[in-house]
Write a protein that holds these residues in place. Sequence first.
Motif, PDB file in Angstrom:
ATOM      1  N   ALA A 214       0.644  -1.070   0.082  1.00  0.00           N
ATOM      2  CA  ALA A 214      -0.289  -0.260  -0.751  1.00  0.00           C
ATOM      3  C   ALA A 214       0.704   1.881   0.310  1.00  0.00           C
ATOM      4  O   ALA A 214       0.548   2.598  -0.097  1.00  0.00           O
ATOM      5  CB  ALA A 214      -0.680   0.210   1.258  1.00  0.00           C
ATOM      6  N   GLY A 215       2.186   1.235   0.421  1.00  0.00           N
ATOM      7  CA  GLY A 215       2.691   2.247   0.888  1.00  0.00           C
ATOM      8  C   GLY A 215       3.401   2.394  -0.603  1.00  0.00           C
ATOM      9  O   GLY A 215       3.385   3.650  -0.766  1.00  0.00           O
ATOM     10  N   VAL A 216       3.701   1.489  -1.244  1.00  0.00           N
ATOM     11  CA  VAL A 216       4.209   1.464  -2.432  1.00  0.00           C
ATOM     12  C   VAL A 216       3.707   2.313  -3.474  1.00  0.00           C
ATOM     13  O   VAL A 216       3.494   3.106  -4.290  1.00  0.00           O
ATOM     14  CB  VAL A 216       4.807   0.191  -3.481  1.00  0.00           C
ATOM     15  N   TRP A 217       1.509   1.628  -3.131  1.00  0.00           N
ATOM     16  CA  TRP A 217       0.933   2.181  -4.346  1.00  0.00           C
ATOM     17  C   TRP A 217       0.857   3.394  -4.128  1.00  0.00           C
ATOM     18  O   TRP A 217       0.448   4.348  -4.848  1.00  0.00           O
ATOM     19  CB  TRP A 217      -0.934   1.318  -3.989  1.00  0.00           C
ATOM     20  N   ALA A 218       0.824   4.027  -2.555  1.00  0.00           N
ATOM     21  CA  ALA A 218       0.904   5.512  -2.326  1.00  0.00           C
ATOM     22  C   ALA A 218       1.085   6.185  -3.241  1.00  0.00           C
ATOM     23  O   ALA A 218       1.438   7.815  -2.821  1.00  0.00           O
ATOM     24  CB  ALA A 218       0.030   5.554  -0.507  1.00  0.00           C
ATOM     25  N   ASP A 219       2.895   6.102  -2.751  1.00  0.00           N
ATOM     26  CA  ASP A 219       4.207   6.817  -3.527  1.00  0.00           C
ATOM     27  C   ASP A 219       3.919   6.897  -5.199  1.00  0.00           C
ATOM     28  O   ASP A 219       4.702   5.895  -5.450  1.00  0.00           O
ATOM     29  CB  ASP A 219       5.618   6.523  -2.974  1.00  0.00           C
ATOM     30  N   PRO A 220       3.826   8.139  -5.907  1.00  0.00           N
ATOM     31  CA  PRO A 220       4.190   7.429  -7.117  1.00  0.00           C
ATOM     32  C   PRO A 220       5.776   7.362  -7.735  1.00  0.00           C
ATOM     33  O   PRO A 220       5.722   6.765  -8.677  1.00  0.00           O
ATOM     34  CB  PRO A 220       3.732   8.828  -7.993  1.00  0.00           C
ATOM     35  N   ALA A 221       6.726   7.569  -7.378  1.00  0.00           N
ATOM     36  CA  ALA A 221       8.172   7.820  -7.861  1.00  0.00           C
ATOM     37  C   ALA A 221       8.349   6.072  -7.041  1.00  0.00           C
ATOM     38  O   ALA A 221       8.991   5.010  -8.627  1.00  0.00           O
ATOM     39  CB  ALA A 221       8.873   8.064  -7.446  1.00  0.00           C
ATOM     40  N   ARG A 222       8.345   5.318  -6.324  1.00  0.00           N
ATOM     41  CA  ARG A 222       8.334   3.976  -5.576  1.00  0.00           C
ATOM     42  C   ARG A 222       7.446   3.121  -6.379  1.00  0.00           C
ATOM     43  O   ARG A 222       7.944   2.006  -7.181  1.00  0.00           O
ATOM     44  CB  ARG A 222       7.742   3.924  -4.559  1.00  0.00           C
ATOM     45  N   ARG A 223       5.353   4.068  -6.888  1.00  0.00           N
ATOM     46  CA  ARG A 223       5.236   2.519  -7.946  1.00  0.00           C
ATOM     47  C   ARG A 223       5.822   2.891  -9.316  1.00  0.00           C
ATOM     48  O   ARG A 223       5.359   1.773  -9.866  1.00  0.00           O
ATOM     49  CB  ARG A 223       3.773   3.212  -7.276  1.00  0.00           C
ATOM     50  N   ALA A 224       6.357   3.565  -9.747  1.00  0.00           N
ATOM     51  CA  ALA A 224       6.845   3.812 -10.879  1.00  0.00           C
ATOM     52  C   ALA A 224       7.858   2.768 -11.305  1.00  0.00           C
ATOM     53  O   ALA A 224       8.570   2.176 -12.626  1.00  0.00           O
ATOM     54  CB  ALA A 224       7.102   5.493 -11.359  1.00  0.00           C
ATOM     55  N   ALA A 225       8.620   2.301 -10.137  1.00  0.00           N
ATOM     56  CA  ALA A 225      10.072   1.483 -10.455  1.00  0.00           C
ATOM     57  C   ALA A 225       9.336   0.182 -10.538  1.00  0.00           C
ATOM     58  O   ALA A 225      10.503  -0.803 -11.238  1.00  0.00           O
ATOM     59  CB  ALA A 225      10.839   1.597  -9.259  1.00  0.00           C
ATOM     60  N   TYR A 226       8.364   0.505 -10.313  1.00  0.00           N
ATOM     61  CA  TYR A 226       8.046  -1.109  -9.849  1.00  0.00           C
ATOM     62  C   TYR A 226       6.683  -1.281 -11.258  1.00  0.00           C
ATOM     63  O   TYR A 226       6.805  -2.708 -11.870  1.00  0.00           O
ATOM     64  CB  TYR A 226       6.989  -1.829  -9.088  1.00  0.00           C
ATOM     65  N   LEU A 227       5.689  -0.998 -11.796  1.00  0.00           N
ATOM     66  CA  LEU A 227       4.566  -0.333 -12.614  1.00  0.00           C
ATOM     67  C   LEU A 227       4.976   0.376 -13.122  1.00  0.00           C
ATOM     68  O   LEU A 227       4.898   1.329 -13.680  1.00  0.00           O
ATOM     69  CB  LEU A 227       3.683  -0.811 -11.692  1.00  0.00           C
ATOM     70  N   LYS A 228       4.235  -0.385 -14.520  1.00  0.00           N
ATOM     71  CA  LYS A 228       3.745   1.195 -15.823  1.00  0.00           C
ATOM     72  C   LYS A 228       3.048   0.317 -16.235  1.00  0.00           C
ATOM     73  O   LYS A 228       2.326  -1.222 -17.054  1.00  0.00           O
ATOM     74  CB  LYS A 228       5.338   0.590 -16.941  1.00  0.00           C
ATOM     75  N   MET A 229       1.590   0.794 -16.647  1.00  0.00           N
ATOM     76  CA  MET A 229       0.546   0.921 -17.113  1.00  0.00           C
ATOM     77  C   MET A 229      -0.302   1.359 -18.483  1.00  0.00           C
ATOM     78  O   MET A 229       0.666   2.285 -18.934  1.00  0.00           O
ATOM     79  CB  MET A 229      -0.515   1.303 -15.849  1.00  0.00           C
TER      80      MET A 229
END
Length: 345
Positions: A308-323
């Motif tokens: 949930a913390g990764v999802w809430a942080d755009p920079a951390r999320r972008a390191a894992y996921l691309k949509m």
Amino acid sequence: MPRTLPPFDPTAPACTPPPGLQKALAFSQDTRREFMQGVNQGLAAAAKDRGLQHRVLVADSDAAKQAEDVRSLVAARTGGVVASAVDSASLGRRLQDVIWSGGYVGTVVAPPATSLLNAPQYLTGKVLGDAASAHIKGTLGGKAKVVLLTQDSLEFLAPRFVALRDSLRDIPGASIVADISPHPVSKDGGYATMRTILLANPDVDVVLGADNVVLGALAALRAAGKTRPNQFLGGIDGEPEAVSEIKKGNSPYRISISLASPVFGYAMGQHAADWLEGKSIPQAMDILPSPLTAANIAQYEADLANPAGVWADPARRAAYLKMYGNICYDSRDQYVNFPWSSERK
């Protein structure tokens, strides 16, 4: 027909919420392997955060049971279904039934889906292959006997093994002494295959493949007394046992290319909840390869423990996921029904 999807537009207008469905998210899970348990961990966390009921139905590699499980979810008017298929051909029709009922369908790699999750498979293999090549050149003096434990029969995964071969091709002293798909593709299969390989090649320097089979190969090397400090074993998936080996510091298991299953599971759970609210969600999503070494495992483990913390942080999320792409209930006839990959030209 296969097509290229544009980047996901988070500002796309909402549409109609699907009527008459249960606010529920179910995971139709192919096996109990730890990678898929991580997917369920993320789904359960997202369901809790978004107020959805959560269920998991494990097929234990039984395709007929999985198809019947999904049929029962349609009958129960389940609003969201995530599936990791035992057999994508036999499960496809049941997943289409979910889509036409108005439900969200998220899948791991294989279509059909309203939102499909895949990894850039060639890039995933290349990250592992390049790490192995650097070790061969820097530690092994440019010479190595290499074992590739592949899954070439799975068209969705075959590009990662093409990349491994490409990475090794430019090293004249690297000899691939075995290039084989274990049967089954499991820790036990990796163990049995490696025992056979050692009969002809007792001094193996490098072993590459999915984490579960490479962990089996490591067990076979240890049983034969053939592990050495300068060996390089590396895998793909970020399995917890592989992470434990890397953390030891004295294991020949040096790297795992993580596909962070709790992180993408949490994202799929969020997308399911958005779908049921009538929002536009991505048609497809990359889970980006993350090379795990002793130097960066602490941050990775923190992220897995708190998706949930990764999802809430755009920079951390972008390191894992691309949509990519956009879809909602009103446009569900545009569901992905081809083997999507962001690497498709």
